[in-house]
Design a protein around this motif. Structure first.
Motif, PDB file in Angstrom:
ATOM      1  N   THR A  52      69.972 -12.124  36.745  1.00  0.00           N
ATOM      2  CA  THR A  52      70.477 -13.495  36.679  1.00  0.00           C
ATOM      3  C   THR A  52      71.967 -13.525  36.339  1.00  0.00           C
ATOM      4  O   THR A  52      72.571 -12.503  36.025  1.00  0.00           O
ATOM      5  CB  THR A  52      69.704 -14.303  35.636  1.00  0.00           C
ATOM      6  N   GLU A  53      72.547 -14.715  36.410  1.00  0.00           N
ATOM      7  CA  GLU A  53      73.971 -14.876  36.219  1.00  0.00           C
ATOM      8  C   GLU A  53      74.453 -14.305  34.888  1.00  0.00           C
ATOM      9  O   GLU A  53      75.505 -13.672  34.827  1.00  0.00           O
ATOM     10  CB  GLU A  53      74.346 -16.366  36.289  1.00  0.00           C
ATOM     11  N   SER A  54      73.710 -14.554  33.841  1.00  0.00           N
ATOM     12  CA  SER A  54      74.121 -14.087  32.510  1.00  0.00           C
ATOM     13  C   SER A  54      73.697 -12.653  32.235  1.00  0.00           C
ATOM     14  O   SER A  54      74.149 -12.044  31.265  1.00  0.00           O
ATOM     15  CB  SER A  54      73.513 -14.996  31.433  1.00  0.00           C
ATOM     16  N   GLY A  55      72.806 -12.143  33.059  1.00  0.00           N
ATOM     17  CA  GLY A  55      72.257 -10.812  32.824  1.00  0.00           C
ATOM     18  C   GLY A  55      71.055 -10.807  31.900  1.00  0.00           C
ATOM     19  O   GLY A  55      70.527  -9.749  31.569  1.00  0.00           O
ATOM     20  N   ALA A  56      70.596 -11.978  31.497  1.00  0.00           N
ATOM     21  CA  ALA A  56      69.503 -12.049  30.528  1.00  0.00           C
ATOM     22  C   ALA A  56      68.148 -11.723  31.140  1.00  0.00           C
ATOM     23  O   ALA A  56      67.222 -11.330  30.424  1.00  0.00           O
ATOM     24  CB  ALA A  56      69.461 -13.440  29.907  1.00  0.00           C
ATOM     25  N   PHE A  57      68.023 -11.908  32.440  1.00  0.00           N
ATOM     26  CA  PHE A  57      66.728 -11.701  33.090  1.00  0.00           C
ATOM     27  C   PHE A  57      66.900 -10.804  34.297  1.00  0.00           C
ATOM     28  O   PHE A  57      67.830 -10.962  35.080  1.00  0.00           O
ATOM     29  CB  PHE A  57      66.137 -13.043  33.521  1.00  0.00           C
TER      30      PHE A  57
END
Length: 119
Positions: A52-57
């Protein structure tokens, strides 16, 4: 518009590791989910991993789960695919992808980098 350039492919023995990198142009990188697909000779292109965009998923294909790790650096506009315990069936051209609307739907593709795993 996003331009993607992959690097890091090569020839490796089974059981070895490679780290693919993808450099993205444009100021919208941080707003896009990113991913990797691959295409082996004579086979259809298949999903490998996405983030995901934030790298969280992150999400992975079952065939690479536990062996591959996708990560991103939004400050550097890069996304990486760490590939461990490589198998001959991982041999393919690997493509970096950008997903502006959904983590499951790539809209932009790089030119690809060849990964060859010898047995």
């Amino acid at each position: 518009q996003v331009q993607l350039v992959e690097s890091g492919g090569g020839l490796v023995q089974a059981g070895g590791s490679l780290r693919l990198s993808c450099a993205a142009s444009g100021r919208t990188f941080g707003f896009y989910a990113m991913g990797w697909f691959r295409q082996a000779p004579g086979k259809e292109r298949e999903f490998v991993a996405a983030i995901t965009e934030s790298g969280a998923f992150t999400v992975y294909a079952d065939s690479v789960k536990g062996r591959f790790t996708i990560s991103r650096d939004n400050a550097e506009n890069t996304v990486h695919l760490q590939m461990n315990t490589l198998k001959p069936e991982d041999t393919a051209v690997y493509y970096c992808t950008a997903h502006p609307h959904s983590i499951h739907t790539p809209a932009y593709w790089g030119q690809g980098t060849q990964v060859t795993v010898s047995s």
